[in-house]
Design a protein around this motif. Sequence first.
Motif, PDB file in Angstrom:
ATOM      1  N   LEU A   1      -5.444  -1.023  14.570  1.00  0.00           N
ATOM      2  CA  LEU A   1      -4.085  -1.495  14.293  1.00  0.00           C
ATOM      3  C   LEU A   1      -3.687  -1.753  12.808  1.00  0.00           C
ATOM      4  O   LEU A   1      -2.569  -2.250  12.497  1.00  0.00           O
ATOM      5  CB  LEU A   1      -3.636  -2.709  15.161  1.00  0.00           C
ATOM      6  N   ARG A   2      -4.636  -1.174  12.047  1.00  0.00           N
ATOM      7  CA  ARG A   2      -4.268  -1.245  10.599  1.00  0.00           C
ATOM      8  C   ARG A   2      -4.214  -2.694  10.140  1.00  0.00           C
ATOM      9  O   ARG A   2      -3.257  -2.803   9.181  1.00  0.00           O
ATOM     10  CB  ARG A   2      -3.062  -0.286  10.315  1.00  0.00           C
ATOM     11  N   VAL A   3      -4.764  -3.666  10.575  1.00  0.00           N
ATOM     12  CA  VAL A   3      -5.004  -5.063   9.903  1.00  0.00           C
ATOM     13  C   VAL A   3      -5.566  -5.198   8.869  1.00  0.00           C
ATOM     14  O   VAL A   3      -5.295  -5.656   8.041  1.00  0.00           O
ATOM     15  CB  VAL A   3      -4.893  -6.167  11.253  1.00  0.00           C
ATOM     16  N   LEU A   4      -7.012  -4.619   9.167  1.00  0.00           N
ATOM     17  CA  LEU A   4      -8.053  -4.621   7.912  1.00  0.00           C
ATOM     18  C   LEU A   4      -8.654  -3.570   8.104  1.00  0.00           C
ATOM     19  O   LEU A   4      -8.782  -2.542   9.383  1.00  0.00           O
ATOM     20  CB  LEU A   4      -9.005  -5.701   8.347  1.00  0.00           C
ATOM     21  N   PRO A   5      -9.144  -2.868   6.979  1.00  0.00           N
ATOM     22  CA  PRO A   5      -9.856  -1.739   6.817  1.00  0.00           C
ATOM     23  C   PRO A   5     -11.210  -1.848   7.696  1.00  0.00           C
ATOM     24  O   PRO A   5     -11.655  -2.910   7.670  1.00  0.00           O
ATOM     25  CB  PRO A   5     -10.278  -1.528   5.595  1.00  0.00           C
ATOM     26  N   ALA A   6     -11.794  -0.676   8.199  1.00  0.00           N
ATOM     27  CA  ALA A   6     -12.880  -0.687   9.037  1.00  0.00           C
ATOM     28  C   ALA A   6     -14.192  -1.595   8.408  1.00  0.00           C
ATOM     29  O   ALA A   6     -14.856  -2.211   8.843  1.00  0.00           O
ATOM     30  CB  ALA A   6     -13.253   0.550   9.540  1.00  0.00           C
ATOM     31  N   ASP A   7     -14.221  -0.911   7.101  1.00  0.00           N
ATOM     32  CA  ASP A   7     -15.525  -1.460   6.288  1.00  0.00           C
ATOM     33  C   ASP A   7     -15.547  -3.096   6.151  1.00  0.00           C
ATOM     34  O   ASP A   7     -16.254  -3.886   6.151  1.00  0.00           O
ATOM     35  CB  ASP A   7     -15.638  -0.766   5.162  1.00  0.00           C
TER      36      ASP A   7
END
Lengths: 158, 461
Positions: free
Chosen positions: B67-73
């Motif tokens: 949901l584009r809240v935080l980058p995956a890394d």
Amino acid sequence: MKRILLILAPSRISSRCVDAAVAAADGKKGELIVVFILDTSISEEVRERLRNLGLLGKAPSAQILDAMRQEQERQGRSELARIAELARGRGVACRTVFTEGEFLGRSLEIAKSESAHEIFVVRRSRPTLSRLLAGSAVEDLASSVPCDVKIHDEGRSD
Amino acid sequence: MRRVKIPSIVIALILCALIALAPTPAGLTRAGQNAIAIFALCFILWVTNALPLAVTSLLAIVLLPVLRVLPADRSFSLFGSPVVFFILGAFMLAAALMDSGLSTRLAVAFIRQFGRSPRSLIAGVVFSGGFLAFWMPEHAVAAMLFPIVLEIGRALDVTPKRSRYGAALFLALAWGTVIGGVATLLGGARAPLALGILGEHYGISIGFLDWMIAVAPFSIVMMFVAHFVLTRFFTMDIESVASAKAALDKKARALGPLSRREKGVGLITILTIATWVLAGVEIGLATVSILAAVVLFVFNLISWKSVEEYVNWGVILMYGGAIAIASALHQTGGAKWLADIAMARAAGLPAFGVIVVFAVVAALLTEAISNVAAVALLLPVCFGIAEGAGIAPVAVVYAVAVPAGLAFALPMGTPPNAIAYSAGYYRLRDAVVAGALLKGIALVLLILVAKFYWPLLGVLP
């Protein structure tokens, strides 16, 4: 001779239900068959709660379940002995059965094999919402057997 | 059970979708809105227990980048938070204490000292559970004490659900461990989790000794209160505890002399606690914790198999996920937006009043859900509210994490309650009535501690 079945389990014990079953067997001059089911579905529920919600390790969970099982068996056998003594004291023929398994399934099997004429059973104390959502084993039992089922609530007037 | 799970999961997903797809309100970013949507999903799943806690955390970790809240890394890196490793090391140490039998020996020795009268035996169970939960996770203490208390119950021949003494005995097991569990950072994972969220938000922490000084006196007083409530609320319907004393003596003899392994585990535990107290801030709690675990292996005091048996690896997922959600809410401004709504309703409340509200809400919520989930859900929003009210974040940690550990009434609140209730010696209504009384006293006492004691330590102005 009419066979009155009284089904108990660790969380399904009620003095009122026991008294009613003994009185029914006495009144009908029947045989009282008292069954204590060590309900394995409850153990599974506890295991799931301890592991998934309590984040408890496998070994301590197993130790608790083992201790709990032994305790429940002890309580069950002691309750069976107490009821048998109570029934015989009133001149009622009484037989006890200790068994293990899922409550509803074992209850149905025993009700069928014993050809029960009347069943006395205890409904566990739990929230109404939970009963509405998850259903009730006691209600399922009542609707699945041909004989009369008398339901008493756990803990009430005990 | 399955019939309950599916509707809860569906409701949680629908609510999450509704929040995520709604128009973004003024003052909130799109990322913040999505963070709130994930927070709502976790709230429902944690409250209803529709999925294991750790699985809900995993879902959150996955949804944050989706949901584009935080980058995956960034999202996955939060599994590597130092508090997660502190908890892991502490659980390994507890595993060694249990596996070596040292914890059982300590508990039996402790309770035996109290075997003079029915009242003192109740005190023995409360204080041994409480004292051990200072140094081990409370659920592990409850699991270890459970068979011992069952033996005591059998020896006394107390009838389940009929004997009031039997009820008091098992509630003593639950309450003692729960109360002891809040005293240090080792008694439960909610305090380390709160420190993890505090560290992620503000880059600050609370030392091992600082926590103990702030909370242990409250915990010790509460053990006396619990003993008082138990011995007044429940009739002491037995005359003597001689048979229990004899059973404990027999158990102590069966344990034999202290083994080399028990001595080694005991020594390493003492050294680890001393290092946490004296140098925890400088070296880092997690570093000490993991080092202690490694030393246990070096001296062959525990095997990897035992660790696997005693430690539930779901803790890593649970705490990593909880920290990630809290971090996402904070970084995107979602927590601030939720806090502004709450503050609009609490306008005019003095700072201390806000602290009291935090404590009451945490104390009530923890009865219904896991206390770790209660901290994970409350703390991010409470930090936002505290910023608006000018309250130091450290005070918020104490005000939320301590009462969140005090679940006395319902079995679902915390594992010690579930374990004690499963013995079948007391009815739910016994725990609810007596537990509500103890909860009320605990809250009043905690508010007094916050008002008069914590300012002396600089926690509150």
